[in-house]
Design an enzyme around this catalytic site. Structure first.
Site, mmCIF file in Angstrom:
data_model
loop_
_atom_site.group_PDB
_atom_site.id
_atom_site.type_symbol
_atom_site.label_atom_id
_atom_site.label_comp_id
_atom_site.label_asym_id
_atom_site.label_seq_id
_atom_site.Cartn_x
_atom_site.Cartn_y
_atom_site.Cartn_z
ATOM 1 N N ARG A 1 -43.030 34.032 -83.430
ATOM 2 C CA ARG A 1 -42.749 34.509 -82.463
ATOM 3 C C ARG A 1 -41.401 33.695 -82.217
ATOM 4 O O ARG A 1 -41.457 32.598 -82.734
ATOM 5 C CB ARG A 1 -43.801 34.393 -81.678
ATOM 6 C CG ARG A 1 -44.509 33.077 -80.695
ATOM 7 C CD ARG A 1 -44.832 33.242 -79.436
ATOM 8 N NE ARG A 1 -45.025 32.430 -79.142
ATOM 9 C CZ ARG A 1 -44.608 31.186 -77.992
ATOM 10 N NH1 ARG A 1 -43.268 32.092 -77.943
ATOM 11 N NH2 ARG A 1 -44.803 30.802 -77.697
ATOM 12 N N ASN B 1 -37.385 24.748 -78.875
ATOM 13 C CA ASN B 1 -37.626 24.778 -77.303
ATOM 14 C C ASN B 1 -36.008 24.240 -77.041
ATOM 15 O O ASN B 1 -34.830 25.181 -77.446
ATOM 16 C CB ASN B 1 -38.388 23.644 -77.159
ATOM 17 C CG ASN B 1 -40.205 23.964 -76.878
ATOM 18 O OD1 ASN B 1 -39.951 24.935 -75.924
ATOM 19 N ND2 ASN B 1 -40.977 23.359 -77.233
ATOM 20 N N ASN C 1 -38.977 32.088 -78.899
ATOM 21 C CA ASN C 1 -39.608 31.407 -78.121
ATOM 22 C C ASN C 1 -38.008 30.976 -77.347
ATOM 23 O O ASN C 1 -37.382 31.173 -76.838
ATOM 24 C CB ASN C 1 -40.149 29.338 -79.306
ATOM 25 C CG ASN C 1 -40.734 28.769 -77.660
ATOM 26 O OD1 ASN C 1 -41.402 29.762 -77.067
ATOM 27 N ND2 ASN C 1 -40.684 27.712 -77.496
ATOM 28 N N GLU D 1 -41.932 30.754 -68.565
ATOM 29 C CA GLU D 1 -41.062 29.891 -69.305
ATOM 30 C C GLU D 1 -39.284 30.625 -69.656
ATOM 31 O O GLU D 1 -39.241 31.305 -68.688
ATOM 32 C CB GLU D 1 -40.922 30.129 -71.119
ATOM 33 C CG GLU D 1 -41.714 28.681 -71.566
ATOM 34 C CD GLU D 1 -40.457 27.713 -71.660
ATOM 35 O OE1 GLU D 1 -39.189 27.720 -71.221
ATOM 36 O OE2 GLU D 1 -41.516 26.604 -72.284
ATOM 37 N N ASP E 1 -39.926 19.712 -73.921
ATOM 38 C CA ASP E 1 -39.593 21.509 -73.820
ATOM 39 C C ASP E 1 -38.939 21.716 -73.846
ATOM 40 O O ASP E 1 -37.416 22.086 -74.244
ATOM 41 C CB ASP E 1 -40.969 21.787 -73.142
ATOM 42 C CG ASP E 1 -41.726 23.274 -73.189
ATOM 43 O OD1 ASP E 1 -40.885 23.944 -73.650
ATOM 44 O OD2 ASP E 1 -42.839 22.950 -73.269
#
Length: 307
Positions: free
Chosen positions: A109, A163, A111, A21, A213
């Site tokens: 968490r 995202n 991202n 990522e 995403d």
């Protein structure tokens, strides 16, 4: 809706990340910064090293890093499971800076995240239990003359999986993805205050394509959206919602992308190995790798954290 399938992405790093990522091009080192969230590592990929074969270095950070961003002073800002920290690649030192009030890293968490044109770090969270509407989007900015006391504030609540994010060339429009909505939203953005204004939907990603995403924007103002479960990266016109191109990626879960290279003409793409059904594993042996393509359009230089 139409799409021109022009080329497939090619593998440039067979790293087999569990959850690759957060790619971002570091112009100072001419390398791609990225993270493996589940692997708990921050990485730097230099595609020109080893005679063009590329070289990847990695640093364990002991926590799940959602994304990274370069800073003006030369180190990195990392969005970790517990909050936002500074990370020094020279010695591997992690220095926690800030976290939301009442933040519970066993439940949520951090991202995806990026810096805005004024050097603020904008990053969102996701629920570790998959709870809808339990996450948020935050801004981290430096205070004081030397930027020694970063502060964090929430700018959007009721988020499920924060995202992709990107800004228009003038910085006045902020594009944002909350993955389960399948929408790419656009907000009016106050550059002076780092705050969101009116929201509208730029376009919706059809169910058949997968879930949106990570995202980036090119020099023509078009958005590049990666498709989780869709094995592709797509290019869209945010003004009318037209799907302009769809490039196949040989990994089912395509997570994020960033323009890089000396001329910012290469699109680098991260992927994941997690959550791939057993019956499709053999179809994507390169999943978890980093891929690239030459889309014929350039991106812009990544913004750095000022502080």
């Amino acid at each position: 809706m139409s799409a021109n399938n022009t080329q497939a992405a090619k593998l440039v790093l067979d790293i087999r990340a569990e959850l690759g990522e957060g790619p971002i091009w570091d112009a100072r080192t001419n390398a791609l910064l990225w993270v493996d969230i589940e692997g708990r590592r921050v990485c730097r990929f230099d595609p020109a090293a080893n005679g063009g074969r590329g070289e990847n270095r990695e640093w364990p950070v002991g926590s799940m890093p959602g994304t990274v961003a370069p800073t003006e002073r030369g180190d990195l800002l990392v969005a970790l499971n517990e909050g936002v920290a500074r990370f020094d690649m020279a010695d591997g030192r992690v220095e926690m800076l800030c976290a939301p009030d009442g933040f519970d890293p066993s439940v949520t968490r951090f991202n995806d995240g990026k810096c805005d044109p004024r050097g603020r770090f904008v990053a969102g969270t996701t629920s570790l239990q998959g709870k809808r509407g339990a996450s948020a989007l935050y801004v981290v900015e430096a205070t004081g003359a030397n930027g020694s006391a970063p502060v964090m504030r929430q700018i959007l609540g009721g988020v499920s999986i924060s995202n992709g994010l990107a800004w228009s060339a003038d910085g006045r429009s902020f594009y944002y993805i909350d993955t389960p909505t399948r929408e790419v939203a656009v907000f009016d953005y106050d550059l002076d205050r780092g705050e969101l204004g009116a929201r509208r939907v730029a376009f919706r990603v059809p169910d058949a394509l997968g879930y949106p995403d990570g995202m980036t924007i090119d020099a023509e103002g078009m958005l590049w959206v990666c498709l989780w479960g869709g094995a592709a990266v797509t290019r869209w016109n945010p003004a009318n919602g037209e799907l302009l191109a769809k490039h196949e990626v040989p990994a089912l879960h395509v997570t994020s992308c960033a323009f890089g290279g000396p001329d910012l003409a290469t699109l680098y793409i991260t992927t994941a190995r997690v959550d791939t059904a057993a019956d499709v594993l053999a179809k994507y042996p390169q999943r978890g790798g980093i891929f690239s393509l030459q889309p014929g359009v350039r991106g812009g230089r990544a913004f750095e954290f000022s502080g």
